[in-house]
Design a protein around this motif. Structure first.
Motif, PDB file in Angstrom:
ATOM      1  N   TRP A 234     -70.432 -44.052  12.445  1.00 11.48           N
ATOM      2  CA  TRP A 234     -69.717 -42.936  13.054  1.00 11.48           C
ATOM      3  C   TRP A 234     -68.895 -42.170  12.018  1.00 11.48           C
ATOM      4  O   TRP A 234     -68.229 -42.756  11.156  1.00 11.48           O
ATOM      5  CB  TRP A 234     -68.788 -43.446  14.150  1.00 11.48           C
ATOM      6  CG  TRP A 234     -69.479 -43.729  15.445  1.00 11.48           C
ATOM      7  CD1 TRP A 234     -70.769 -44.123  15.632  1.00 11.48           C
ATOM      8  CD2 TRP A 234     -68.894 -43.647  16.741  1.00 11.48           C
ATOM      9  NE1 TRP A 234     -71.042 -44.300  16.957  1.00 11.48           N
ATOM     10  CE2 TRP A 234     -69.894 -44.010  17.677  1.00 11.48           C
ATOM     11  CE3 TRP A 234     -67.630 -43.322  17.223  1.00 11.48           C
ATOM     12  CZ2 TRP A 234     -69.666 -44.044  19.047  1.00 11.48           C
ATOM     13  CZ3 TRP A 234     -67.389 -43.359  18.588  1.00 11.48           C
ATOM     14  CH2 TRP A 234     -68.403 -43.713  19.493  1.00 11.48           C
ATOM     15  N   ARG A 235     -68.940 -40.858  12.194  1.00 17.12           N
ATOM     16  CA  ARG A 235     -68.236 -39.977  11.270  1.00 17.12           C
ATOM     17  C   ARG A 235     -67.809 -38.718  12.032  1.00 17.12           C
ATOM     18  O   ARG A 235     -68.527 -38.252  12.916  1.00 17.12           O
ATOM     19  CB  ARG A 235     -69.187 -39.621  10.124  1.00 17.12           C
ATOM     20  CG  ARG A 235     -68.649 -38.685   9.059  1.00 17.12           C
ATOM     21  CD  ARG A 235     -69.583 -38.765   7.876  1.00 17.12           C
ATOM     22  NE  ARG A 235     -69.408 -37.679   6.925  1.00 17.12           N
ATOM     23  CZ  ARG A 235     -70.010 -37.621   5.745  1.00 17.12           C
ATOM     24  NH1 ARG A 235     -70.871 -38.578   5.401  1.00 17.12           N
ATOM     25  NH2 ARG A 235     -69.800 -36.632   4.930  1.00 17.12           N
ATOM     26  N   ILE A 236     -66.626 -38.164  11.708  1.00 18.39           N
ATOM     27  CA  ILE A 236     -66.144 -36.962  12.377  1.00 18.39           C
ATOM     28  C   ILE A 236     -66.542 -35.730  11.565  1.00 18.39           C
ATOM     29  O   ILE A 236     -66.177 -35.589  10.396  1.00 18.39           O
ATOM     30  CB  ILE A 236     -64.612 -36.972  12.560  1.00 18.39           C
ATOM     31  CG1 ILE A 236     -64.161 -38.245  13.266  1.00 18.39           C
ATOM     32  CG2 ILE A 236     -64.174 -35.742  13.352  1.00 18.39           C
ATOM     33  CD1 ILE A 236     -64.738 -38.438  14.641  1.00 18.39           C
ATOM     34  N   ASP A 237     -67.295 -34.854  12.212  1.00 17.01           N
ATOM     35  CA  ASP A 237     -67.646 -33.553  11.641  1.00 17.01           C
ATOM     36  C   ASP A 237     -66.650 -32.543  12.209  1.00 17.01           C
ATOM     37  O   ASP A 237     -66.744 -32.135  13.361  1.00 17.01           O
ATOM     38  CB  ASP A 237     -69.084 -33.195  12.041  1.00 17.01           C
ATOM     39  CG  ASP A 237     -69.541 -31.872  11.445  1.00 17.01           C
ATOM     40  OD1 ASP A 237     -68.826 -31.341  10.576  1.00 17.01           O
ATOM     41  OD2 ASP A 237     -70.610 -31.370  11.864  1.00 17.01           O
ATOM     42  N   TRP A 238     -65.644 -32.173  11.418  1.00 14.57           N
ATOM     43  CA  TRP A 238     -64.564 -31.313  11.904  1.00 14.57           C
ATOM     44  C   TRP A 238     -65.070 -29.914  12.203  1.00 14.57           C
ATOM     45  O   TRP A 238     -65.920 -29.372  11.484  1.00 14.57           O
ATOM     46  CB  TRP A 238     -63.429 -31.241  10.878  1.00 14.57           C
ATOM     47  CG  TRP A 238     -62.829 -32.565  10.528  1.00 14.57           C
ATOM     48  CD1 TRP A 238     -62.926 -33.221   9.341  1.00 14.57           C
ATOM     49  CD2 TRP A 238     -62.031 -33.411  11.383  1.00 14.57           C
ATOM     50  NE1 TRP A 238     -62.253 -34.415   9.379  1.00 14.57           N
ATOM     51  CE2 TRP A 238     -61.693 -34.559  10.632  1.00 14.57           C
ATOM     52  CE3 TRP A 238     -61.580 -33.305  12.697  1.00 14.57           C
ATOM     53  CZ2 TRP A 238     -60.921 -35.592  11.146  1.00 14.57           C
ATOM     54  CZ3 TRP A 238     -60.803 -34.332  13.218  1.00 14.57           C
ATOM     55  CH2 TRP A 238     -60.485 -35.455  12.460  1.00 14.57           C
ATOM     56  N   ASP A 239     -64.513 -29.305  13.249  1.00 15.91           N
ATOM     57  CA  ASP A 239     -64.897 -27.945  13.629  1.00 15.91           C
ATOM     58  C   ASP A 239     -64.366 -26.916  12.641  1.00 15.91           C
ATOM     59  O   ASP A 239     -64.991 -25.883  12.419  1.00 15.91           O
ATOM     60  CB  ASP A 239     -64.372 -27.617  15.034  1.00 15.91           C
ATOM     61  CG  ASP A 239     -64.990 -28.492  16.117  1.00 15.91           C
ATOM     62  OD1 ASP A 239     -66.034 -29.126  15.845  1.00 15.91           O
ATOM     63  OD2 ASP A 239     -64.429 -28.545  17.229  1.00 15.91           O
ATOM     64  N   GLU A 240     -63.185 -27.172  12.064  1.00 16.28           N
ATOM     65  CA  GLU A 240     -62.538 -26.220  11.164  1.00 16.28           C
ATOM     66  C   GLU A 240     -62.896 -26.507   9.707  1.00 16.28           C
ATOM     67  O   GLU A 240     -62.807 -27.644   9.252  1.00 16.28           O
ATOM     68  CB  GLU A 240     -61.009 -26.298  11.315  1.00 16.28           C
ATOM     69  CG  GLU A 240     -60.480 -25.677  12.590  1.00 16.28           C
ATOM     70  CD  GLU A 240     -60.382 -24.161  12.497  1.00 16.28           C
ATOM     71  OE1 GLU A 240     -60.409 -23.631  11.367  1.00 16.28           O
ATOM     72  OE2 GLU A 240     -60.278 -23.525  13.553  1.00 16.28           O
ATOM     73  N   ASP A 241     -63.267 -25.441   8.981  1.00 18.41           N
ATOM     74  CA  ASP A 241     -63.617 -25.602   7.571  1.00 18.41           C
ATOM     75  C   ASP A 241     -62.446 -26.106   6.742  1.00 18.41           C
ATOM     76  O   ASP A 241     -62.631 -26.778   5.727  1.00 18.41           O
ATOM     77  CB  ASP A 241     -64.117 -24.273   6.994  1.00 18.41           C
ATOM     78  CG  ASP A 241     -65.491 -23.899   7.508  1.00 18.41           C
ATOM     79  OD1 ASP A 241     -66.196 -24.797   8.021  1.00 18.41           O
ATOM     80  OD2 ASP A 241     -65.853 -22.709   7.417  1.00 18.41           O
ATOM     81  N   ARG A 242     -61.213 -25.756   7.153  1.00 14.44           N
ATOM     82  CA  ARG A 242     -60.062 -26.166   6.342  1.00 14.44           C
ATOM     83  C   ARG A 242     -59.838 -27.681   6.385  1.00 14.44           C
ATOM     84  O   ARG A 242     -59.116 -28.228   5.568  1.00 14.44           O
ATOM     85  CB  ARG A 242     -58.801 -25.415   6.749  1.00 14.44           C
ATOM     86  CG  ARG A 242     -58.202 -25.819   8.071  1.00 14.44           C
ATOM     87  CD  ARG A 242     -57.015 -24.960   8.440  1.00 14.44           C
ATOM     88  NE  ARG A 242     -57.422 -23.730   9.100  1.00 14.44           N
ATOM     89  CZ  ARG A 242     -56.556 -22.848   9.602  1.00 14.44           C
ATOM     90  NH1 ARG A 242     -55.267 -23.054   9.486  1.00 14.44           N
ATOM     91  NH2 ARG A 242     -56.972 -21.757  10.196  1.00 14.44           N
ATOM     92  N   MET A 243     -60.444 -28.356   7.366  1.00 13.73           N
ATOM     93  CA  MET A 243     -60.458 -29.826   7.362  1.00 13.73           C
ATOM     94  C   MET A 243     -61.609 -30.252   6.459  1.00 13.73           C
ATOM     95  O   MET A 243     -62.693 -30.622   6.916  1.00 13.73           O
ATOM     96  CB  MET A 243     -60.637 -30.368   8.770  1.00 13.73           C
ATOM     97  CG  MET A 243     -59.429 -30.241   9.658  1.00 13.73           C
ATOM     98  SD  MET A 243     -58.030 -31.226   9.069  1.00 13.73           S
ATOM     99  CE  MET A 243     -58.692 -32.881   9.156  1.00 13.73           C
ATOM    100  N   ASP A 244     -61.381 -30.164   5.153  1.00 17.86           N
ATOM    101  CA  ASP A 244     -62.478 -30.328   4.203  1.00 17.86           C
ATOM    102  C   ASP A 244     -62.833 -31.779   3.920  1.00 17.86           C
ATOM    103  O   ASP A 244     -63.843 -32.057   3.278  1.00 17.86           O
ATOM    104  CB  ASP A 244     -62.165 -29.610   2.886  1.00 17.86           C
ATOM    105  CG  ASP A 244     -60.853 -30.056   2.262  1.00 17.86           C
ATOM    106  OD1 ASP A 244     -60.089 -30.779   2.933  1.00 17.86           O
ATOM    107  OD2 ASP A 244     -60.594 -29.675   1.109  1.00 17.86           O
ATOM    108  N   LEU A 245     -62.007 -32.726   4.389  1.00 18.55           N
ATOM    109  CA  LEU A 245     -62.303 -34.141   4.186  1.00 18.55           C
ATOM    110  C   LEU A 245     -62.731 -34.776   5.501  1.00 18.55           C
ATOM    111  O   LEU A 245     -61.927 -34.888   6.435  1.00 18.55           O
ATOM    112  CB  LEU A 245     -61.082 -34.878   3.625  1.00 18.55           C
ATOM    113  CG  LEU A 245     -60.764 -34.641   2.149  1.00 18.55           C
ATOM    114  CD1 LEU A 245     -59.498 -35.380   1.772  1.00 18.55           C
ATOM    115  CD2 LEU A 245     -61.906 -35.086   1.259  1.00 18.55           C
ATOM    116  N   GLU A 246     -63.985 -35.171   5.580  1.00 19.83           N
ATOM    117  CA  GLU A 246     -64.457 -35.851   6.781  1.00 19.83           C
ATOM    118  C   GLU A 246     -64.011 -37.308   6.753  1.00 19.83           C
ATOM    119  O   GLU A 246     -63.586 -37.829   5.723  1.00 19.83           O
ATOM    120  CB  GLU A 246     -65.973 -35.734   6.886  1.00 19.83           C
ATOM    121  CG  GLU A 246     -66.442 -34.303   7.143  1.00 19.83           C
ATOM    122  CD  GLU A 246     -67.927 -34.218   7.444  1.00 19.83           C
ATOM    123  OE1 GLU A 246     -68.651 -35.211   7.198  1.00 19.83           O
ATOM    124  OE2 GLU A 246     -68.378 -33.163   7.920  1.00 19.83           O
TER     125      GLU A 246
END
Length: 513
Positions: free
Chosen positions: A463-475
């Motif tokens: 499991w891994r979180i793919d953030w909706d916002e580009d500014r969350m650059d660290l998954e």
């Protein structure tokens, strides 16, 4: 005799012109090498401003040129100003450096009750509290979020220490927020009011801003930029709206200043006039620049600067560079970088601010400008340092461990979802998150940090979180064990403020409609 005097004056003028040309070349080469959207650079020599320049635009493509009055986020260069507010209050007899923090904030508590009892005001400023590096920073960034300063003070007691109190160094931001609240309690006014009253006004820093303001009324405000495709800079997702809000992190890194103001700030330390001398006593100036916490010295510092000692003081870093004493700090926020370096024995130094993500740029430019004071005859240029860092990056990519190399097979997590994993989860300092189905996908969403919203994907089954916002650059990876949900950075070398590893969620309920 007249001819000798005239010749001497000509030589001095020629030397000053040559030095100015050297600074100009350095800035030109930096802008050309890194394709910066904008930069402001100022130099003080023997107490006087001898060079100041700005290049580029407040916002790429806007046509608004940067000026010496353009406001930049100075990020963690704010820390020295916060420490100075406390120093002013010490001068006024409103607090002591060795006061227990609980004297001013009775609700303050750390994980260990003994640390709570023994932590003094001075300990808030020197990064030796035991907090893990960047511990709790997810309450500050990404912005905007709804965490308050009260939330930070309440959450500290749940963040487990990474080392013993006063036994090591790990950079933190939360305790500077606490320091701002100590100042507010002792000074009888909100932090933002105190900075204006105790720093900006007495030093004539007329453009600096902290707290909420109207962007258009203030005018000339530099905006952040990030790297886009083909490594070209583009405006960041966090460009200011018309109304700039107050932020929780102000005392740690929320001040904005112009180049003119930062040069005044430098002169107040390097060559104070009567007004600046009256601003802060000699005793407190000495306190501000005493080495408090030893810091690790990188191999690069040894190689480039022959550094033997590096330590944190009150909002400043102290180091020897080529045998010269330096007092400095840097500032880093998404899309905004800054650096200030003082050489007190020469009453000289420099400051620069860049409205872009510019880690390598800052490293190289700081080095070359410093060398112009510590090794003025060496004709130091940008290219060798920039080439060396670029080669280091390429080697690091070649040597990357498997978990930092490109992804394995990535798939959207499909229904049905495990009911033991879905629901509401709570971490004692970060608060509640929802891990619930939304439009057929499993969404991870923070209650207090709305930008931290993403969807669960699997990479090679994990499991891994793919953030909706580009500014969350660290998954982040998500792990479940014994009724707990834990997280960790996909890139373990990523920015320490993404402190996913400090989170420990327990399930509190089912998903509601």
């Amino acid at each position: 005799m007249k001819r000798v005097l005239a010749s001497s004056l000509c030589l001095l003028a020629f030397g000053a012109q040559a030095q100015s040309s050297s600074w100009q070349r350095t800035v030109d080469d930096t802008v050309a090498r890194y394709k910066l959207p904008g930069i402001a650079v100022g130099v003080v020599e023997d107490g006087k401003v001898v060079y100041a320049t700005t290049r580029g635009e407040t916002l790429a493509g806007s046509g608004q040129k940067l000026t010496s009055k353009s406001l930049f986020k100075i990020a963690s260069n704010s820390k020295a100003m916060t420490a100075s507010v406390l120093a002013r209050l010490v001068d006024q007899g409103k607090l002591r450096w060795d006061d227990p923090v609980t004297k001013h904030l009775p609700q303050f508590a750390m994980f260990d009750p003994w640390v709570t009892k023994n932590m003094q005001v001075r300990d808030l400023l020197v990064h030796n509290s035991g907090l893990p590096e960047g511990g709790g920073d997810l309450m500050l960034w990404p912005e905007p979020n709804t965490f308050t300063r009260g939330d930070i003070i309440a959450g500290l007691k749940y963040i487990k220490p990474a080392y013993s109190f006063r036994s090591g160094y790990a950079y933190d931001n939360l305790l500077y927020v606490v320091a701002g609240e100590v100042a507010a309690a002792a000074g009888g006014a909100p932090y933002e009011t105190l900075v204006q009253r105790e720093v900006f006004d007495p030093l004539g820093m007329t453009r600096c801003k902290v707290g909420a303001f109207d962007r258009d009324a203030v005018g000339d405000v530099a905006q952040p930029h990030t790297r886009g495709e083909n490594m070209q800079y583009k405006p960041g997702d966090n460009v200011d709206g018309t109304q700039v809000p107050a932020i929780t992190s102000a005392a740690a890194g929320g001040i904005r200043c112009s180049l003119d103001d930062m040069l005044r700030w430098m002169q107040a330390w390097l060559a104070p006039d009567a007004q600046a001398k009256a601003w802060l006593s000699d005793a407190q100036r000495k306190e501000m620049w005493k080495a408090r916490t030893p810091m690790p010295i990188s191999g690069r510092r040894v190689k480039w600067d022959h550094t033997h000692a590096l330590a944190y003081a009150y909002g400043f870093r102290l180091a020897d560079v080529d045998g010269r004493w330096t007092v400095s700090h840097t500032g880093t926020l998404s899309g905004m970088y800054s650096a200030m370096v003082l050489l007190p024995d020469q009453r000289s130094g420099f400051v620069f601010m860049i409205n872009a993500d510019a880690d390598d740029t800052r490293t190289v430019l700081s080095e070359v400008l410093t060398k112009q004071f510590t090794k003025p005859d060496a004709d130091t240029t940008i290219a060798p340092y920039a080439d060396e860092i670029e080669a280091e990056w390429k080697q690091a990519e070649a040597d990357a461990k498997p978990h930092t190399k490109p992804d394995g097979k990535r798939e959207v997590l499909a229904a049905p979802f495990d009911p033991k994993r879905t629901g509401t989860w709570r971490d004692p300092w970060f608060g509640t998150v929802r891990l619930c189905p939304v439009n057929g996908r499993l969404q991870w969403a923070s209650e207090k940090s709305p930008l931290m919203t993403g969807h669960v994907v699997t990479v090679d089954g994990q499991w891994r979180i793919d953030w909706d916002e580009d500014r969350m650059d660290l998954e982040a990876w998500v792990d479940f064990e014994s009724g707990h949900m834990r997280m960790r950075k996909v890139d373990p070398e990523g920015d320490f403020s993404s402190d996913f590893e400090d989170l420990d969620f327990t399930r509190t309920g089912d998903c509601s409609p």
